[in-house]
Design an enzyme around this catalytic site. Structure first.
Site, PDB file in Angstrom:
ATOM      1  N   HIS A  35     -38.113 -32.111  25.502  1.00  0.00           N
ATOM      2  CA  HIS A  35     -37.188 -33.023  26.201  1.00  0.00           C
ATOM      3  C   HIS A  35     -37.918 -33.953  27.153  1.00  0.00           C
ATOM      4  CE1 HIS A  35     -33.827 -29.895  25.356  1.00  0.00           C
ATOM      5  NE2 HIS A  35     -33.986 -30.738  24.349  1.00  0.00           N
ATOM      6  N   CYS A  66     -40.568 -48.426  32.104  1.00  0.00           N
ATOM      7  CA  CYS A  66     -39.819 -49.676  31.926  1.00  0.00           C
ATOM      8  C   CYS A  66     -39.699 -49.899  30.426  1.00  0.00           C
ATOM      9  CB  CYS A  66     -40.561 -50.853  32.560  1.00  0.00           C
ATOM     10  SG  CYS A  66     -39.770 -52.434  32.140  1.00  0.00           S
TER      11      CYS A  66
HETATM   12  N1  APR Z   1     -35.335 -15.057  34.050  1.00  0.00           N
HETATM   13  C1  APR Z   1     -35.048 -15.204  32.723  1.00  0.00           C
HETATM   14  N2  APR Z   1     -33.963 -15.867  32.261  1.00  0.00           N
HETATM   15  C2  APR Z   1     -33.129 -16.405  33.177  1.00  0.00           C
HETATM   16  C3  APR Z   1     -33.348 -16.296  34.575  1.00  0.00           C
HETATM   17  C4  APR Z   1     -34.505 -15.596  34.997  1.00  0.00           C
HETATM   18  N3  APR Z   1     -34.800 -15.439  36.295  1.00  0.00           N
HETATM   19  N4  APR Z   1     -32.326 -16.943  35.220  1.00  0.00           N
HETATM   20  C5  APR Z   1     -31.515 -17.440  34.268  1.00  0.00           C
HETATM   21  N5  APR Z   1     -31.986 -17.109  33.043  1.00  0.00           N
HETATM   22  C6  APR Z   1     -31.434 -17.492  31.738  1.00  0.00           C
HETATM   23  C7  APR Z   1     -29.928 -17.597  31.668  1.00  0.00           C
HETATM   24  O1  APR Z   1     -29.357 -16.328  31.339  1.00  0.00           O
HETATM   25  C8  APR Z   1     -29.752 -18.608  30.527  1.00  0.00           C
HETATM   26  O2  APR Z   1     -29.758 -17.957  29.263  1.00  0.00           O
HETATM   27  O3  APR Z   1     -31.912 -18.790  31.461  1.00  0.00           O
HETATM   28  C9  APR Z   1     -30.992 -19.483  30.630  1.00  0.00           C
HETATM   29  C10 APR Z   1     -30.708 -20.841  31.223  1.00  0.00           C
HETATM   30  O4  APR Z   1     -29.857 -21.502  30.317  1.00  0.00           O
HETATM   31  P1  APR Z   1     -29.576 -23.074  30.477  1.00  0.00           P
HETATM   32  O5  APR Z   1     -29.302 -23.384  31.892  1.00  0.00           O
HETATM   33  O6  APR Z   1     -28.582 -23.446  29.428  1.00  0.00           O
HETATM   34  O7  APR Z   1     -30.986 -23.731  30.149  1.00  0.00           O
HETATM   35  P2  APR Z   1     -31.592 -24.101  28.744  1.00  0.00           P
HETATM   36  O8  APR Z   1     -31.220 -23.091  27.713  1.00  0.00           O
HETATM   37  O9  APR Z   1     -33.034 -24.366  28.958  1.00  0.00           O
HETATM   38  O10 APR Z   1     -30.847 -25.503  28.420  1.00  0.00           O
HETATM   39  C11 APR Z   1     -31.333 -26.256  27.324  1.00  0.00           C
HETATM   40  O11 APR Z   1     -29.840 -28.038  27.984  1.00  0.00           O
HETATM   41  O12 APR Z   1     -28.922 -29.429  29.596  1.00  0.00           O
HETATM   42  C12 APR Z   1     -29.882 -29.332  28.609  1.00  0.00           C
HETATM   43  O13 APR Z   1     -31.847 -30.591  28.488  1.00  0.00           O
HETATM   44  C13 APR Z   1     -31.269 -29.513  29.160  1.00  0.00           C
HETATM   45  O14 APR Z   1     -33.327 -28.475  28.414  1.00  0.00           O
HETATM   46  C14 APR Z   1     -31.986 -28.217  28.791  1.00  0.00           C
HETATM   47  C15 APR Z   1     -31.174 -27.713  27.621  1.00  0.00           C
END
Ligand code: APR
Length: 248
Positions: free
Chosen positions: A119, A127
């Site tokens: 990403h 720009c």
């Molecule tokens: N250790 C391990 N896992 C964790 C922790 C931790 N301390 N804290 C939270 N998590 C887990 C949550 O349970 C969840 O499954 O991390 C995950 C975070 O999920 P999201 O917030 O959805 O992040 P992600 O999966 O990376 O999102 C993917 O969505 O909005 C877009 O571009 C953005 O790259 C991002 C993509």
């Protein structure tokens, strides 16, 4: 096969082409909230700030949220033990690459070298008119939206907005490494956002074993995960590293 650390450490030790696939969860212990879940960023900010069409038609509104999330918040974050263990495993030739959905630059800061940023990265502003690249500290983010010094065009952070394509090189390299991996360690992702979320599935389809580290179950856990280690990324990776260190 959702089980203990020693067995997982043995599987890692026996691997020949392990990759990591990381999401926002790996950076939570660096102080960066995840996107989803009760304290998630999307419960405080409207994801439309990262919608490409909205950004073009409402650059100032978009930039206000982008600055708060990705420059005020992210700006002070430092790599945690989870990032550092992955970097050490790469230095010891145990880990071949990190495919990350994150744009926070923490894998780079931890010392990882082979990183594919699905990403993009928040550390460059582009720009789109003249392709001049700026570092965040080269522009005044208190005067939004930041504009190009050459032609006055609104600068865009060099990360992928909703509705925008995935950087081709990152996409192709991630797929190549996934297809050649015999082991994927998934750290901290819901597995909700495509096409990034298909990387571990593609590895599994090509015979890889899947280890997953997450505080909660995800879209992968009951579908492709072979070893589910429930807990915080930094704690579990530190425990695995303690088991592996004498042998690598
Ligand atoms: N250790 C391990 N896992 C964790 C922790 C931790 N301390 N804290 C939270 N998590 C887990 C949550 O349970 C969840 O499954 O991390 C995950 C975070 O999920 P999201 O917030 O959805 O992040 P992600 O999966 O990376 O999102 C993917 O969505 O909005 C877009 O571009 C953005 O790259 C991002 C993509």
């Amino acid at each position: 096969m959702k089980n203990n650390l020693q067995k997982v450490a043995d599987v890692i030790l026996a691997s020949k082409s392990m990759i990591a696939f990381t999401g926002a969860g790996i950076s939570v212990e660096s102080g960066i909230p995840p996107f989803r879940g009760p304290e998630g960023l999307w419960s405080k900010y409207d994801p439309k700030c990262l919608d490409l069409d909205y950004f073009h038609s409402n650059p100032k509104d978009s930039w206000i949220a982008i600055k708060e999330i990705f420059y005020d918040f992210f700006g002070t974050a430092k790599p945690n033990k989870a990032h550092k263990v992955l970097a050490e495993w790469e230095q010891k030739s145990l880990l071949k690459a990190v495919v990350t959905q994150n744009i926070d630059n923490l894998h780079q800061q931890a010392g990882s070298k082979t990183i594919f940023e699905f990403h993009g990265n928040s550390q460059k502003l582009i720009c789109k008119e003249c392709n001049r690249v700026y570092l965040p500290e080269e522009v005044n983010l208190n005067d939004l939206p930041p504009c190009c010094k050459n032609d006055g065009v609104v600068l865009k952070p060099d990360f992928v907005f909703f509705g925008e394509g995935i950087p081709e090189k990152a996409y192709n390299n991630s797929l190549l490494f996934a297809r050649n991996a015999d082991l994927v360690i998934i750290v901290g992702t819901t597995g909700e956002v495509m096409p990034a979320a298909m990387i571990p599935t593609e590895a599994k389809r090509n015979g890889a074993t899947i280890i997953e580290i997450n505080t909660e179950e995800s879209n992968y856990t009951n579908r492709i995960t072979d070893f589910f280690l429930q807990g915080k990324a930094s704690e579990i990776l530190e425990q695995l590293d303690e088991l592996l260190s004498p042998k690598i």
